[in-house]
Design a protein around this motif. Structure first.
Motif, mmCIF file in Angstrom:
data_model
loop_
_atom_site.group_PDB
_atom_site.id
_atom_site.type_symbol
_atom_site.label_atom_id
_atom_site.label_comp_id
_atom_site.label_asym_id
_atom_site.label_seq_id
_atom_site.Cartn_x
_atom_site.Cartn_y
_atom_site.Cartn_z
ATOM 1 N N GLU A 214 -25.664 26.468 51.513
ATOM 2 C CA GLU A 214 -26.707 27.444 51.838
ATOM 3 C C GLU A 214 -28.090 26.833 51.700
ATOM 4 O OE1 GLU A 214 -28.038 31.968 50.476
ATOM 5 O OE2 GLU A 214 -26.305 30.973 49.548
ATOM 6 N N LYS A 215 -28.245 25.968 50.683
ATOM 7 C CA LYS A 215 -29.549 25.314 50.483
ATOM 8 C C LYS A 215 -29.890 24.409 51.663
ATOM 9 C CE LYS A 215 -32.095 22.556 47.094
ATOM 10 N NZ LYS A 215 -32.013 21.846 45.791
ATOM 11 N N LYS A 216 -28.890 23.644 52.107
ATOM 12 C CA LYS A 216 -29.134 22.765 53.252
ATOM 13 C C LYS A 216 -29.409 23.577 54.515
ATOM 14 C CE LYS A 216 -26.371 18.882 51.538
ATOM 15 N NZ LYS A 216 -25.172 18.041 51.772
ATOM 16 N N ASP A 217 -28.648 24.677 54.647
ATOM 17 C CA ASP A 217 -28.865 25.526 55.825
ATOM 18 C C ASP A 217 -30.276 26.106 55.822
ATOM 19 O OD1 ASP A 217 -26.319 25.026 56.702
ATOM 20 O OD2 ASP A 217 -25.456 26.880 55.873
ATOM 21 N N LYS A 218 -30.735 26.497 54.637
ATOM 22 C CA LYS A 218 -32.093 27.038 54.550
ATOM 23 C C LYS A 218 -33.133 25.993 54.899
ATOM 24 C CE LYS A 218 -31.352 30.776 51.217
ATOM 25 N NZ LYS A 218 -31.686 31.300 49.862
ATOM 26 N N ASN A 219 -32.924 24.736 54.398
ATOM 27 C CA ASN A 219 -33.880 23.669 54.727
ATOM 28 C C ASN A 219 -33.919 23.407 56.226
ATOM 29 O OD1 ASN A 219 -34.594 23.315 52.033
ATOM 30 N ND2 ASN A 219 -33.000 21.768 51.671
ATOM 31 N N ILE A 220 -32.720 23.357 56.809
ATOM 32 C CA ILE A 220 -32.658 23.141 58.262
ATOM 33 C C ILE A 220 -33.339 24.291 58.998
ATOM 34 C CG2 ILE A 220 -31.084 22.980 60.230
ATOM 35 C CD1 ILE A 220 -29.097 21.564 58.310
ATOM 36 N N LYS A 224 -36.547 24.173 61.456
ATOM 37 C CA LYS A 224 -36.510 24.724 62.820
ATOM 38 C C LYS A 224 -37.598 25.779 63.012
ATOM 39 C CE LYS A 224 -31.605 24.001 63.853
ATOM 40 N NZ LYS A 224 -30.304 24.673 64.160
ATOM 41 N N GLN A 225 -37.771 26.623 61.987
ATOM 42 C CA GLN A 225 -38.798 27.652 62.085
ATOM 43 C C GLN A 225 -40.189 27.049 62.178
ATOM 44 O OE1 GLN A 225 -38.171 30.175 58.683
ATOM 45 N NE2 GLN A 225 -36.498 31.336 59.650
ATOM 46 N N HIS A 226 -40.419 25.956 61.420
ATOM 47 C CA HIS A 226 -41.728 25.307 61.471
ATOM 48 C C HIS A 226 -41.988 24.747 62.869
ATOM 49 C CE1 HIS A 226 -45.265 23.316 59.905
ATOM 50 N NE2 HIS A 226 -44.860 22.163 60.456
ATOM 51 N N GLY A 227 -40.947 24.079 63.442
ATOM 52 C CA GLY A 227 -41.109 23.545 64.787
ATOM 53 C C GLY A 227 -41.317 24.660 65.809
ATOM 54 N N GLN A 228 -40.545 25.737 65.648
ATOM 55 C CA GLN A 228 -40.707 26.861 66.573
ATOM 56 C C GLN A 228 -42.085 27.485 66.435
ATOM 57 O OE1 GLN A 228 -37.447 29.439 65.630
ATOM 58 N NE2 GLN A 228 -35.911 28.201 66.741
ATOM 59 N N LEU A 229 -42.609 27.516 65.184
ATOM 60 C CA LEU A 229 -43.929 28.080 64.964
ATOM 61 C C LEU A 229 -45.005 27.263 65.677
ATOM 62 C CD1 LEU A 229 -45.605 30.239 63.524
ATOM 63 C CD2 LEU A 229 -45.726 28.722 61.533
ATOM 64 N N GLN A 230 -44.898 25.928 65.573
ATOM 65 C CA GLN A 230 -45.850 25.064 66.262
ATOM 66 C C GLN A 230 -45.785 25.264 67.772
ATOM 67 O OE1 GLN A 230 -48.193 23.184 64.987
ATOM 68 N NE2 GLN A 230 -47.621 23.462 62.833
ATOM 69 N N GLU A 231 -44.538 25.333 68.269
ATOM 70 C CA GLU A 231 -44.363 25.532 69.717
ATOM 71 C C GLU A 231 -44.888 26.897 70.148
ATOM 72 O OE1 GLU A 231 -40.722 25.407 72.998
ATOM 73 O OE2 GLU A 231 -40.336 25.035 70.869
ATOM 74 N N THR A 232 -44.670 27.880 69.294
ATOM 75 C CA THR A 232 -45.141 29.229 69.609
ATOM 76 C C THR A 232 -46.659 29.286 69.654
ATOM 77 O OG1 THR A 232 -43.187 30.192 68.534
ATOM 78 C CG2 THR A 232 -45.055 31.651 68.897
ATOM 79 N N ARG A 233 -47.304 28.566 68.711
ATOM 80 C CA ARG A 233 -48.773 28.545 68.699
ATOM 81 C C ARG A 233 -49.317 27.933 69.985
ATOM 82 N NH1 ARG A 233 -49.991 26.460 62.489
ATOM 83 N NH2 ARG A 233 -49.499 28.482 61.450
#
Length: 503
Positions: A214-220, A224-233
């Motif tokens: 679960e910890k690794k899944d959260k990090n991944i 992904k969310q950070h990359g999606q956030l940059q792309e969304t911006r």
């Protein structure tokens, strides 16, 4: 069939994990699915698994109900270790040992003739040991306990070994072998602790693995969310740029449309104002024409009333030079008829309503006139019972003439040789637009056959003809006096036809 097998497998997995509630739910789904496809063998197998799950949850009554549903197992003609062993366990848990005995006897008869796999042998020996312990035959259990120990030693199943030590403890306790009982109890505790430790270790390892995963899944997921956030911006910036440009274009289009609508509205307003002025001008002209027409109609009614009064005066003057009683009576009757009509024209030019006459007012005025016209020493009273009803001229004139004839006849002929009498006039609704006019007296009445003898008289013909003009019915009733009844339907007049009926 694969769906039934899948439900059965899931139920078995939950049963091994000791989640008995879930295992029973899936077993029941498997039974229902197998019954739909008529899989008899599958139904039997799943019923046994379901019953064992309910037995493990200490619900023997429900387990017995599952076993007895459908085709019931026969312990005499069959040698099925699975069915016999579960029936023994359920009946022993219910303390119905007499019902468990046939299944125990069957297992004894079958011996080792059934299938040789160790699971069925363990179930057979365990069920027989339980039955013997419950029925007070603990000394007979040792042979079966020895067989169970051999099977457990070969397969090294800690769960079965722990269960065996517990059962051996119960057998030693029942046979007063307390040292052996204590030894087996210690062994049971050790094996049970080992099972608990193994289970705890496994659960801890599973939890730790689950935590790490679960910890690794959260990090991944965070990456992904950070990359999606940059792309969304970046996408939002591009979208905002296009939205700003599009907003400017739309704004100019809206301003152009609003200006166009404003020009059209101003033009329409000018057209409407011109039309409204024309309508107002025409309304003034029409109002003037209507006023003139109403004035003319009132003037016509006034002149008709005056002309009728002149004719009445001429007839009155003419009667002064006549000596013939019949001629004088005819002139007097004509005067009364003309006065009945002149009252209607008088009412029309004196009121604002030029289309209809209030019959309750008219009847009152006509009765007063006739009462004053006949100067009699007899005391005749008049009873009026009329509803307020408006009739147009086409119906008011015939009805007035009928009233004049009937009341005049009653005054002249109904009370001969009588000092007093009463004339009753009523106008009542009969429902809907129907009305009935009744002129009745309490005088001497008329002889039998009067209607047939007097049909050729002017008064009778006049009343009957006027009734036909009203599309009504004319009836005479000779009972304690004479009653004349006219039943008719009030005609509804369209507003545009109001003046036409008055000509």
């Amino acid at each position: 069939q694969w769906m039934s097998n899948l439900y059965n497998l899931i139920g078995t997995i939950y049963s091994e994990l000791k989640f008995y509630d879930k295992s029973v739910d899936y077993y029941k789904k498997a039974i229902a699915t197998a019954q739909e496809i008529n899989d008899t063998e599958g139904v039997y197998a799943i019923k046994i698994n379901t019953a064992r799950g309910l037995y493990s949850r200490n619900k023997p009554a429900q387990a017995l109900e599952i076993l007895n549903s459908g085709t019931k197992y026969n312990p005499v003609n069959n040698c099925d270790v699975e069915y016999a062993s579960i029936y023994i366990l359920v009946y022993c848990q219910l303390k119905q040992y007499s019902k468990a005995k046939p299944y125990y006897d069957q297992l004894v008869r079958c011996g080792n003739s059934g299938k040789k796999d160790h699971i069925r042998q363990e179930k057979r020996y365990y069920a027989m040991v339980v039955y013997l312990l419950k029925t007070g035959q603990a000394d007979k259990t040792y042979a079966y306990l020895a067989e169970l120990r051999k099977l457990s030693a070969v397969h090294n199943d800690l769960l079965n070994l722990a269960q065996l030590e517990k059962v051996h403890f119960e057998a030693d306790s029942a046979t007063a072998n307390y040292l052996g009982a204590i030894s087996h109890l210690k062994s049971f505790k050790q094996l049970n602790d080992s099972l608990f430790n193994i289970s705890s270790t496994k659960q801890f390892a599973d939890l730790q693995l689950e935590y790490e995963t679960e910890k690794k899944d959260k990090n991944i997921k965070l990456l992904k969310q950070h990359g999606q956030l940059q792309e969304t911006r970046l996408n939002n910036e591009i979208i905002m740029r296009y939205v700003f440009i599009a907003s400017l274009i739309v704004l100019f289009l809206i301003l152009g449309l609003l200006y166009g609508r404003y020009c059209i509205k101003q033009k329409n307003n000018r057209i409407l104002e011109a039309k409204q002025e024309e309508i107002n001008r025409q309304n003034v002209v029409l109002r003037r024409l209507v006023d003139e027409k109403e004035w003319l109609l009132k003037e016509i009614h006034h002149r008709v009333k005056n002309n009728l009064q002149i004719v009445i005066s001429l007839l009155n003057t003419q009667s002064a030079y006549l000596e013939n009683e019949d001629a004088l009576m005819a002139i007097q009757n004509s005067q009364h008829r003309m006065h009945a009509m002149s009252l209607i024209h008088q009412r029309l030019y004196q009121s604002d309503n030029l289309a209809s006459i209030d019959m309750s007012w008219y009847i009152y005025e006509l009765v007063n006139y006739l009462k004053e016209s006949f100067d009699l020493d007899r005391k005749i009273s008049y009873k009026l019972d009329t509803e307020r009803v408006e009739l147009d001229v086409a119906q008011a004139v015939p009805l007035g003439l009928i009233l004049n004839e009937a009341i005049s006849n009653a005054i002249k002929y109904a009370f001969n040789n009588r000092p007093k009498g009463q004339v009753t006039v009523s106008l009542k609704s009969t429902g809907g637009e129907g009305y009935q006019l009744t002129i009745a007296d309490d005088g001497i009445g008329v002889p039998d056959g009067f209607e047939h003898q007097e049909r050729e008289s002017l008064g009778m013909n006049l009343m009957m003809g006027l009734t036909n003009q009203l599309d009504g019915t004319f009836t005479l009733q000779n009972n304690n006096g004479l009653a004349v009844a006219i039943t008719f339907i009030r005609k509804q007049q369209l507003p545009g036809d109001a003046h036409n009926s008055e000509n």
